[in-house]
Structure formats: C-alpha cells, structure tokens
Design a protein around this motif. Structure first.
Motif, short mmCIF file in Angstrom:
data_model
loop_
_atom_site.label_atom_id
_atom_site.label_comp_id
_atom_site.label_asym_id
_atom_site.label_seq_id
_atom_site.Cartn_x
_atom_site.Cartn_y
_atom_site.Cartn_z
N GLY A 35 -5.19 9.44 3.39
CA GLY A 35 -4.18 10.19 2.66
C GLY A 35 -3.84 9.63 1.30
N ALA A 36 -4.45 8.52 0.89
CA ALA A 36 -4.17 7.96 -0.43
C ALA A 36 -4.85 8.81 -1.51
CB ALA A 36 -4.67 6.52 -0.51
N VAL A 37 -4.21 8.87 -2.66
CA VAL A 37 -4.78 9.56 -3.82
C VAL A 37 -4.74 8.59 -4.99
CG1 VAL A 37 -4.57 11.47 -5.44
CG2 VAL A 37 -4.05 11.82 -3.01
N LEU A 38 -5.92 8.32 -5.57
CA LEU A 38 -6.03 7.40 -6.69
C LEU A 38 -6.71 8.12 -7.84
CD1 LEU A 38 -5.66 4.47 -7.69
CD2 LEU A 38 -7.96 3.98 -6.82
N ASP A 39 -6.02 8.21 -8.97
CA ASP A 39 -6.54 8.93 -10.15
C ASP A 39 -6.96 10.34 -9.78
OD1 ASP A 39 -6.14 6.65 -11.71
OD2 ASP A 39 -8.15 5.88 -11.29
N ILE A 77 0.83 -1.20 0.00
CA ILE A 77 0.00 0.00 0.00
C ILE A 77 0.87 1.25 0.00
CG2 ILE A 77 -1.58 1.37 1.44
CD1 ILE A 77 -2.92 -1.29 2.22
N ARG A 78 1.90 1.26 0.83
CA ARG A 78 2.79 2.42 0.88
C ARG A 78 3.55 2.59 -0.44
NH1 ARG A 78 3.25 4.34 6.11
NH2 ARG A 78 2.39 2.96 7.71
N GLY A 79 3.93 1.46 -1.05
CA GLY A 79 4.62 1.54 -2.33
C GLY A 79 3.73 2.08 -3.43
N ARG A 80 2.44 1.78 -3.36
CA ARG A 80 1.52 2.26 -4.39
C ARG A 80 1.15 3.71 -4.20
NH1 ARG A 80 -4.62 -0.02 -5.77
NH2 ARG A 80 -4.90 1.24 -7.65
N PHE A 81 0.89 4.12 -2.96
CA PHE A 81 0.33 5.46 -2.72
C PHE A 81 1.36 6.48 -2.24
CE2 PHE A 81 -3.47 2.71 -2.20
CZ PHE A 81 -4.25 3.28 -3.19
N GLY A 82 2.56 6.05 -1.90
CA GLY A 82 3.60 7.00 -1.57
C GLY A 82 3.57 7.48 -0.13
N SER A 83 4.39 8.50 0.14
CA SER A 83 4.63 8.94 1.51
C SER A 83 3.45 9.66 2.14
CB SER A 83 5.86 9.87 1.54
OG SER A 83 5.65 10.99 0.69
N ALA A 84 2.47 10.10 1.33
CA ALA A 84 1.34 10.85 1.90
C ALA A 84 0.39 9.96 2.68
CB ALA A 84 0.58 11.57 0.78
N ILE A 85 0.40 8.67 2.40
CA ILE A 85 -0.55 7.79 3.07
C ILE A 85 -0.12 7.57 4.51
CG2 ILE A 85 0.56 5.57 2.51
CD1 ILE A 85 -2.34 4.58 1.84
N ARG A 86 -1.08 7.42 5.41
CA ARG A 86 -0.79 7.22 6.83
C ARG A 86 -1.78 6.23 7.43
NH1 ARG A 86 -3.72 11.83 6.31
NH2 ARG A 86 -5.47 12.13 7.75
N VAL A 87 -1.32 5.55 8.45
CA VAL A 87 -2.20 4.62 9.18
C VAL A 87 -3.02 5.44 10.17
CG1 VAL A 87 -2.32 2.63 10.70
CG2 VAL A 87 -0.57 2.73 8.92
N ALA A 88 -4.33 5.47 9.97
CA ALA A 88 -5.21 6.23 10.86
C ALA A 88 -5.70 5.38 12.02
CB ALA A 88 -6.41 6.77 10.07
N GLU A 89 -5.88 4.08 11.77
CA GLU A 89 -6.34 3.15 12.81
C GLU A 89 -5.63 1.83 12.62
OE1 GLU A 89 -10.62 2.71 12.78
OE2 GLU A 89 -10.88 4.72 11.91
#
Length: 363
Positions: A138-142, A106-118
């Motif tokens: 924090g994920a961004v897809l398309d 997941i981190r590899g796909r969405f990059g550094s902006a993604i974060r674990v919220a729970e």
C-alpha cells in the motif's frame, strides 16, 4: 548543548576484540569478498547477492571510522529493487524495539494507506524465531505503488536491520531479496543471537496518578550519575544478556501516554499490567534512540537516560515516575530538563568504552 565541564575516563571491558579485515577504501568497517560481506566486530556475515540484488556499496553512517554504525547496500541490475543491511551497536539492544521504531517510521513516511501484509518471527543465523520479519503493502513513492519489507535480529549488543523495497508489481523480488539476506545471515561462533517477536500490546495501562517528579538531591543523586556513567548507563549486564524490557518482544507492553517531539508523537511504553513499572521507554527514532526512565533501587528513585547508537547519556535521578504531561515539557527544552547529561558513555566496536562525567554532578 553539551555540559560545560566534562572529564573523561577510558574503560576497557572484558569482551573480546575482533580485528577488522581491510577492504576497499570505501568499505568502511566491512570486509568484502566476491561471495560475502563481513562485519568482524559484530560477528556478522551476509551474502554478496540477495535475490535479484547484488552488493553495490558499503560504509558507515554516524561516527565514521568507529565501526559502530554500518550499512551494506544492494541493488538490482536495473536499479528498481533495492536492499540494505544496517548493522549497528545499540546501547539499548532489543530487536522488538528496533522493529517497532522502524514500523513507526514507515507509517510516518507513507501514511495511513500502508498496511502490514505479513509479520512474524522466522529463522535467522541458525536459530528459529530469531528474526522479526514484516512486509508492507500500500505504500506510494513518487506516485508509484511500492512494496517495502524489513527484518530485525539482535546479535550480542548489535542490531541487524534488513530492508528491501521496489515496485509493487515486483513484490516477489522484493520479498525474495529480504529473505535471501535473512537466510544468508551467518553469526560468528560464540556470539549470541536472541529469539524475538513483534511487540505485543495490551490496553490499557493501569491508571496512574499525575504527580510531577522532582530531582533528587544530595550524595545519592550524585552517586547515581557517577554509577550510571561507569556502568554504561544500562541495566543490561553484558552483550550476551537479555534486556529486561521488553525482552525482544517476550514481555507484553502497554502505552502509558504520548509526548510530542516536533510533528511526531512518541508513545511511552511500559510492561503491561503494572501501575508502578521499573522502566518506561520512548522509542524516538528508527536508528536506536530510546528515552528511558529506569528505576534505581539504591536511590529509591528513577533515572532518566537516553540510549543511542553506541552511546548512553545519564540524566537526572527523580524521586518518582514523572507524569506524562511533565515529560512533554522536557522535549521542548531538553538542555534544561532531566534529559540533560550528567554522564555520557560511548562504546567502541570492540566493546571498550569512554565515560564523560559532568563535573558539576560530583560537587
């Protein structure tokens, strides 16, 4: 490249076989009813509806027709919220490793902006703390903000991986779909569901010497290749036994080092606080592929193994733990490295196994 000369042994193990109930032609190994979807071989039942999503299709991924790698896909009426249940027979079955591998993907796909919220362990299949549940923001897809969530459960030798995703503004529906799948997960009586928690990292690993390992020669090394194939290559004695490491998250881990596999870095995990561990693991994919260097007391060495979905390959037995830099070279030329197969064991959905032995290892 597969070894040039292999011979095959078919083994039948003392594990129960569960008949597959015939479903629609595209159902794969699943049996679908109006209210449930059942994978009989794994002893797993899931609901046909999960929050705003409903079952849309089922099938198999790798090795079609074997029933060892299965998926059930759900979607909302407007096809904005999606969920998927993956149920696969893992040769190295560990819920914490499965969660870790998916987190890396997941981190590899969405990059550094993604974060674990729970993140935490929740009740599943009637057992408290059996599912590792994570929600990511924090994920961004398309170009659109996206929420994605996942949960992981080990049932006998099977991993149940649940995923849900959708627009960030519908985060509540995404998490509700995941939670409905977790809550609706039912396990066949007699199957074992394991307590699990996310991997706990301790830093740093103890300092280690950087000596290269050498292949062991002679009858002992040949015997380890034969034993590895006949035993399924794993130190896990049965489907209902706990894996020694990382015990579904119970054992703290540290990172011994990292090796490169294409653009990705593979962390080498070991039990924390141990200079000469009995096992080192590298989680290669989010679909069950694990590289292991496992201590073999009879050989007084370490055997290299590759675990996958319903398959384990036993490679070379080494005289000591390899240096991280040495392992880096293995991935550049795996067919000429200790990763190369000396034996290979494939498992059926019913627990029976087929063993291929490289005849060169027995000369």
């Amino acid at each position: 490249m597969r070894p040039a000369c292999l011979f095959t042994i078919v083994m039948s193990v003392a594990s129960p076989a569960y008949s597959q109930v015939a479903g629609p032609p595209a159902a794969g190994a699943w049996a679908v009813t109006p209210d449930t979807v059942v994978l009989a071989a794994a002893g797993v039942t899931l609901p046909a509806r999960a929050g705003v999503t409903a079952l849309a299709r089922t099938g198999e991924f790798s090795r079609p027709g074997t029933g060892v790698d299965n998926h059930a896909q759900y979607e909302s009426g407007d096809r904005q919220v999606f969920a998927t249940a993956y149920v696969y027979r893992a040769a190295y079955a560990d819920a914490a490793l499965a969660a870790y591998g998916t987190d890396r993907a997941i981190r590899g796909r969405f990059g550094s902006a993604i974060r674990v919220a729970e993140q935490g362990a929740v009740t599943a299949g009637g057992q408290a703390g059996a599912a590792i549940r994570s929600v990511y923001d924090g994920a961004v897809l398309d170009g659109a903000a996206t929420t994605t969530a996942a949960a992981f459960v080990r049932v006998d030798s099977w991993i149940v991986k649940l995923r849900a995703s959708g627009p960030a503004e519908r985060r509540g529906e995404v998490t509700a779909a995941l939670d409905a799948l977790i809550a609706g997960l039912a396990i066949r009586p007699g199957a074992r569901i394991f307590a699990a928690q996310p991997l706990r990292f301790a830093a740093p690993c103890p300092a280690v010497r950087g000596r290269d390992a050498r292949p062991m020669r002679g009858e002992v090394a040949k015997g380890m290749a034969l034993l590895g194939g006949l035993s399924g290559g794993s130190g896990i004695p049965s489907a209902t036994a706990q894996a020694a490491f990382p015990a579904n998250g119970a054992t703290p881990v540290c990172v011994r080092g990292s090796v490169s596999l294409g653009p990705r870095a593979i962390d080498l995990l070991q039990p924390a606080g141990v200079a000469e561990p009995a096992v080192i693991l590298g989680v290669v994919t989010d679909a069950g592929t694990v590289i292991a260097i496992e201590g073999d007391p009879p050989a007084r060495g370490y055997t290299v193994k590759t675990y996958g979905i319903a398959e384990v390959t036993t490679g070379t037995t080494l005289d000591r733990l390899p240096a991280v830099a040495q392992m880096e070279g293995w991935f550049r030329n795996p067919d000429r490295s200790p990763l190369a197969a000396r034996s290979r064991t494939s498992f059926g959905a019913d627990g029976n196994s087929t063993v291929e032995l490289n005849s060169a290892t027995l000369r």
